[in-house]
Structure formats: C-alpha cells, structure tokens
Design a protein around this motif. Structure first.
Motif, mmCIF file in Angstrom:
data_model
loop_
_atom_site.group_PDB
_atom_site.id
_atom_site.type_symbol
_atom_site.label_atom_id
_atom_site.label_comp_id
_atom_site.label_asym_id
_atom_site.label_seq_id
_atom_site.Cartn_x
_atom_site.Cartn_y
_atom_site.Cartn_z
ATOM 1 N N VAL A 114 0.844 -1.197 0.000
ATOM 2 C CA VAL A 114 0.000 0.000 0.000
ATOM 3 C C VAL A 114 0.881 1.250 0.000
ATOM 4 C CG1 VAL A 114 -1.659 1.345 1.363
ATOM 5 C CG2 VAL A 114 -1.977 -1.124 1.073
ATOM 6 N N LEU A 115 1.951 1.234 0.778
ATOM 7 C CA LEU A 115 2.867 2.379 0.813
ATOM 8 C C LEU A 115 3.470 2.643 -0.564
ATOM 9 C CD1 LEU A 115 4.392 4.562 2.378
ATOM 10 C CD2 LEU A 115 6.112 2.817 2.939
ATOM 11 N N GLY A 116 3.822 1.591 -1.278
ATOM 12 C CA GLY A 116 4.328 1.763 -2.642
ATOM 13 C C GLY A 116 3.301 2.424 -3.536
ATOM 14 N N GLY A 117 2.047 2.017 -3.390
ATOM 15 C CA GLY A 117 0.971 2.659 -4.147
ATOM 16 C C GLY A 117 0.766 4.097 -3.742
ATOM 17 N N VAL A 118 0.922 4.392 -2.452
ATOM 18 C CA VAL A 118 0.764 5.767 -1.959
ATOM 19 C C VAL A 118 1.807 6.685 -2.585
ATOM 20 C CG1 VAL A 118 1.018 7.241 0.093
ATOM 21 C CG2 VAL A 118 -0.420 5.199 0.189
ATOM 22 N N VAL A 119 3.036 6.208 -2.702
ATOM 23 C CA VAL A 119 4.097 7.025 -3.310
ATOM 24 C C VAL A 119 3.704 7.413 -4.736
ATOM 25 C CG1 VAL A 119 6.480 6.990 -4.159
ATOM 26 C CG2 VAL A 119 5.939 6.112 -1.872
ATOM 27 N N TYR A 120 3.268 6.445 -5.518
ATOM 28 C CA TYR A 120 2.846 6.751 -6.890
ATOM 29 C C TYR A 120 1.528 7.507 -6.916
ATOM 30 C CZ TYR A 120 6.747 4.716 -9.207
ATOM 31 O OH TYR A 120 8.018 4.501 -9.662
#
Length: 133
Positions: free
Chosen positions: A65-71
């Motif tokens: 989810v954090l990876g998605g938040v960055v993008y």
C-alpha cells in the motif's frame, strides 16, 4: 510513443499503475521481511516460511500500500485529482498480491522465474487499470 499519442490517459494510467505495482511489490518484500508475525501462503492462508514464494504478512501488504501511496501522491501532484491517488494505491496493493499469487503457483511450480513473475504482475496490473480508463 504511438500509444501515448492515441490515448494519453489510458497510456499514462497503464504506465503509472505498472510502476505502482512493481514498487508496491518491492516494498512489500522489503518491509514484510521485517515482520515479527509468521507469514501465510496467499493461496491457502496456511503457515509459510518467510521468504518463500507466495508468502505474505500484514506488514508486507501494508508495504505494498505504501508503494501505491508514493505513486498516488505523484499522480495527484500531476493531475490534482484524488481519483488517481486511490487508483495508484490499489495498483500497488493488487500488483503485490498478484505477484504473490504468481509466485505461489507458477513460480513455485518452476514454470516461470522471479523476473517473469515481476514482469507479468506489473504488465497485467498496468493493462487492467489502463483498460478501466
């Protein structure tokens, strides 16, 4: 380049979703490896060995989810549209989960290797989200 000229929205969504999926999967593995809980196999929810193809933890999924938040933040900064933030968060999570399913099935069965698993997960998530828009 041709896809970008023909349909810039679809192309941009596909590219960003693919990158969010790949980054979500990377962070899932790195952050998930620090989890104190025992992982489970994504396909059966039975206990698994840490680092095993298809093994997941809650902490690892939060990393996705954090990876998605960055993008998502990057997409929002470019578009000023919160819809794209949520699309990228979903792409990060779905990409990581799909990568784990491929790992638990095709990769563990030695039909594909980790590079193909990563490629297929990012490609399919990118195409899926591009198709939605």
């Amino acid at each position: 380049m041709i896809a970008l000229m023909l349909n810039p929205v679809m192309f941009n969504v596909g590219v960003f979703a693919s990158l969010a999926a790949a980054f979500g999967d990377t962070l899932s593995g790195e952050i998930g490896s620090m989890s104190k809980e025992n992982p489970v196999m994504i396909t059966t929810l039975k206990p698994a060995i840490a680092g095993e193809d298809g093994a997941v933890t809650v902490l690892g999924l939060l990393g996705a989810v954090l990876g998605g938040v960055v993008y998502g933040l990057l997409a929002y900064a470019l578009t000023q549209d919160m819809q794209w933030f949520f699309v990228m968060v979903l792409a990060g999570l779905i990409g990581s989960a799909f990568d784990s399913v491929l790992g638990a099935t095709l990769q563990r069965g030695e039909y594909i290797d980790n590079n193909i698993t990563n490629f297929l997960a990012a490609l399919i998530v990118g195409l899926f989200f591009a198709h939605l828009f």
